[in-house]
Scaffold this motif. Structure first.
Motif, PDB file in Angstrom:
ATOM      1  N   ARG A 117     -18.536   0.507  -5.566  1.00  9.37           N
ATOM      2  CA  ARG A 117     -18.366   1.783  -6.264  1.00  9.37           C
ATOM      3  C   ARG A 117     -17.216   1.705  -7.260  1.00  9.37           C
ATOM      4  O   ARG A 117     -16.232   1.005  -7.041  1.00  9.37           O
ATOM      5  CB  ARG A 117     -18.072   2.901  -5.263  1.00  9.37           C
TER       6      ARG A 117
ATOM      7  N   GLU B 195     -23.292  -0.107   1.779  1.00 12.68           N
ATOM      8  CA  GLU B 195     -23.847   0.815   0.791  1.00 12.68           C
ATOM      9  C   GLU B 195     -22.761   1.393  -0.110  1.00 12.68           C
ATOM     10  O   GLU B 195     -23.002   1.710  -1.272  1.00 12.68           O
ATOM     11  CB  GLU B 195     -24.591   1.947   1.498  1.00 12.68           C
ATOM     12  N   LEU B 196     -21.543   1.524   0.447  1.00 17.60           N
ATOM     13  CA  LEU B 196     -20.451   2.092  -0.327  1.00 17.60           C
ATOM     14  C   LEU B 196     -19.732   1.066  -1.185  1.00 17.60           C
ATOM     15  O   LEU B 196     -18.908   1.433  -2.026  1.00 17.60           O
ATOM     16  CB  LEU B 196     -19.429   2.746   0.620  1.00 17.60           C
ATOM     17  N   SER B 197     -19.980  -0.221  -0.968  1.00 17.49           N
ATOM     18  CA  SER B 197     -19.285  -1.256  -1.718  1.00 17.49           C
ATOM     19  C   SER B 197     -19.771  -1.286  -3.163  1.00 17.49           C
ATOM     20  O   SER B 197     -20.906  -0.920  -3.477  1.00 17.49           O
ATOM     21  CB  SER B 197     -19.526  -2.622  -1.066  1.00 17.49           C
TER      22      SER B 197
ATOM     23  N   ASP C 282     -11.377  10.302  -2.957  1.00 20.45           N
ATOM     24  CA  ASP C 282     -12.092  10.921  -4.065  1.00 20.45           C
ATOM     25  C   ASP C 282     -12.028  12.437  -3.870  1.00 20.45           C
ATOM     26  O   ASP C 282     -12.764  13.001  -3.050  1.00 20.45           O
ATOM     27  CB  ASP C 282     -13.543  10.433  -4.083  1.00 20.45           C
TER      28      ASP C 282
ATOM     29  N   PHE D 205     -12.180   7.004  -0.451  1.00 20.58           N
ATOM     30  CA  PHE D 205     -12.636   5.894  -1.281  1.00 20.58           C
ATOM     31  C   PHE D 205     -12.329   4.557  -0.619  1.00 20.58           C
ATOM     32  O   PHE D 205     -13.178   3.673  -0.561  1.00 20.58           O
ATOM     33  CB  PHE D 205     -11.984   5.972  -2.657  1.00 20.58           C
TER      34      PHE D 205
ATOM     35  N   TRP E 221     -18.585   9.245   3.470  1.00 21.26           N
ATOM     36  CA  TRP E 221     -19.745  10.000   2.984  1.00 21.26           C
ATOM     37  C   TRP E 221     -19.990  11.139   3.948  1.00 21.26           C
ATOM     38  O   TRP E 221     -19.900  10.994   5.153  1.00 21.26           O
ATOM     39  CB  TRP E 221     -20.973   9.132   2.893  1.00 21.26           C
TER      40      TRP E 221
ATOM     41  N   CYS F 225     -13.998   3.328  -9.261  1.00 28.38           N
ATOM     42  CA  CYS F 225     -12.904   4.190  -8.833  1.00 28.38           C
ATOM     43  C   CYS F 225     -13.160   5.625  -9.283  1.00 28.38           C
ATOM     44  O   CYS F 225     -13.603   5.852 -10.413  1.00 28.38           O
ATOM     45  CB  CYS F 225     -11.596   3.665  -9.420  1.00 28.38           C
TER      46      CYS F 225
END
Length: 390
Positions: free
Chosen positions: A139, A135-137, A164, A171, A383, A141
């Motif tokens: 993103r 799900e985080l892939s 981040d 990140f 997250w 920068c």
């Protein structure tokens, strides 16, 4: 009782564990043409593990109909929410094992309480972690980026953490801390042109990396590392002036603290000692004035000129004293240090994540595979409230 919608319980048997027989309450529409004209072709049974009641596992026996659509002449099986095809446990049971293992319960203990193998526990845990990382892939920068290094293993050395700072998330974590080891990752990093601020310590390697791969970013020095650098230089000069007094733990405690935090009695005791070493006394007061300037934050541009004159004058005085090495370092990093006055951003969030990563490594008794380590770091720190979303 089950927490699964669309099921009608036929009977419950508690002789050897908790066995629940259930069937669907209604027929769905065709999955292919959405036609309601379907008939039951056949029915087969599925047995799944579903949560626990007390110290007993709930075994769910489902009657799964096979439907035939009379309009499109196609076949499909009934789908239950929370039950994936060809699995022997419901998502509720798999999530229960994942949360228990993530909370510190060993695989051996879970094998006994949930009657599954250790390899199954590890496989389910990796599945949930990889699903979160997926799900985080992709993103972009972040605009405010924190960069710092931390130790991974003796064999593989250090790793670089990208944080981040606006959303308080990790990140990514990349193995290595040199430009050669980070070149491939940074060259393919999406959105690196959108980075506005990069907060970092006084590392020449990271500064050259930021200037090369983040062309639109401005470097902001981390306030903690700058003040620590000033204090370390002063302690080294103190050791040259008075090696015996440098080993006095009481004096060391007074010198390390800011002067405005000392009591009147502590100031008098420190003044009596510094009167014996005039050079050390002038260096001490210069250090205090410098630290007071470095602690300024959220300064408006119109008010920065007078503080800039004070800082340049103080650096010039240090350049004509035994602290010329410190003056040269401050001159080299003058622009990132001055940017600290405009913002309150620091790498304190990054250091906090490093502490959490260290605790994860200790609980796992160390990691050999860096990719497994990276997945767990992103799942825990990528997250806020990640496990409630899985």
């Amino acid at each position: 009782m089950l927490g699964l919608p669309g099921l009608a319980i036929e009977r419950v048997d508690r002789q050897l564990g908790v066995h629940v027989w259930a069937k669907p309450t209604s027929r769905p529409a065709c999955h292919y043409c959405a036609s309601p004209s379907i008939r039951i072709k056949a029915t087969h049974s599925r047995t799944l593990k579903h949560s626990r009641q007390g110290n007993q596992i709930v075994f769910l026996h489902l009657s799964v109909p096979k439907y035939h659509c009379q309009d499109c002449n196609r076949y499909f099986r009934h789908q239950f929410p929370g039950v994936r095809p060809r699995l022997r446990a419901t998502e509720c049971f798999r999530l229960e094992v994942f949360e228990a293992h993530d909370g510190g319960v060993s695989q051996r203990k879970l094998s006994t309480t949930h009657r599954i193998g250790s390899a199954t526990v590890e496989r389910w845990y990796q599945h949930h972690v990889k699903r979160r990382v997926l799900e985080l892939s992709g993103r972009a920068c972040p605009r405010i980026l924190g960069i710092d290094e931390h130790f991974f293993t003796r064999k593989k050395g250090y790793a670089t953490t990208f944080v981040d700072l606006r959303n308080h998330k990790v990140f990514d974590v990349v193995l290595g801390r040199s430009e050669l080891s980070l070149r491939q990752y940074l060259s393919l990093l999406p959105g690196r042109e959108q980075v506005q601020l990069v907060v970092m310590d006084l590392s020449e390697t990271y500064r050259s990396i930021v200037q090369k791969y983040f062309p639109n970013a401005k470097i902001v020095a981390d306030r903690f590392h700058v003040i620590r650098l000033v204090n370390q230089h002063f302690l080294n000069l103190w050791k040259q002036q008075d090696p015996v007094g440098r080993m006095n733990r009481g004096l060391l405690s007074l010198v390390r603290r800011h002067r405005w935090n000392l009591s009147q009695e502590q100031r008098e005791n420190l003044a009596r000692y510094l009167d014996q070493f005039p050079v050390l006394k002038s260096l001490y007061f210069a250090k205090q004035r410098l630290n007071k300037l470095l602690l300024i934050r959220n300064l408006m541009p119109k008010h920065g000129r007078k503080f800039m004159r004070r800082l340049l004058k103080l650096i010039e005085q240090l350049a004509q004293s035994p602290a010329r090495t410190l003056a040269n370092t401050l001159t080299s990093w003058l622009e990132p240090i001055v940017r600290m006055w405009r913002t309150s951003r620091s790498n304190g969030i990054t250091e906090g994540f490093h502490t959490k990563m260290e605790m994860m490594s200790r609980r796992a008794y160390g990691f050999r595979n860096f990719e497994n380590y990276r997945l767990r770091v992103l799942a825990h720190c990528g997250w806020n409230g990640v496990f409630s979303r899985i």
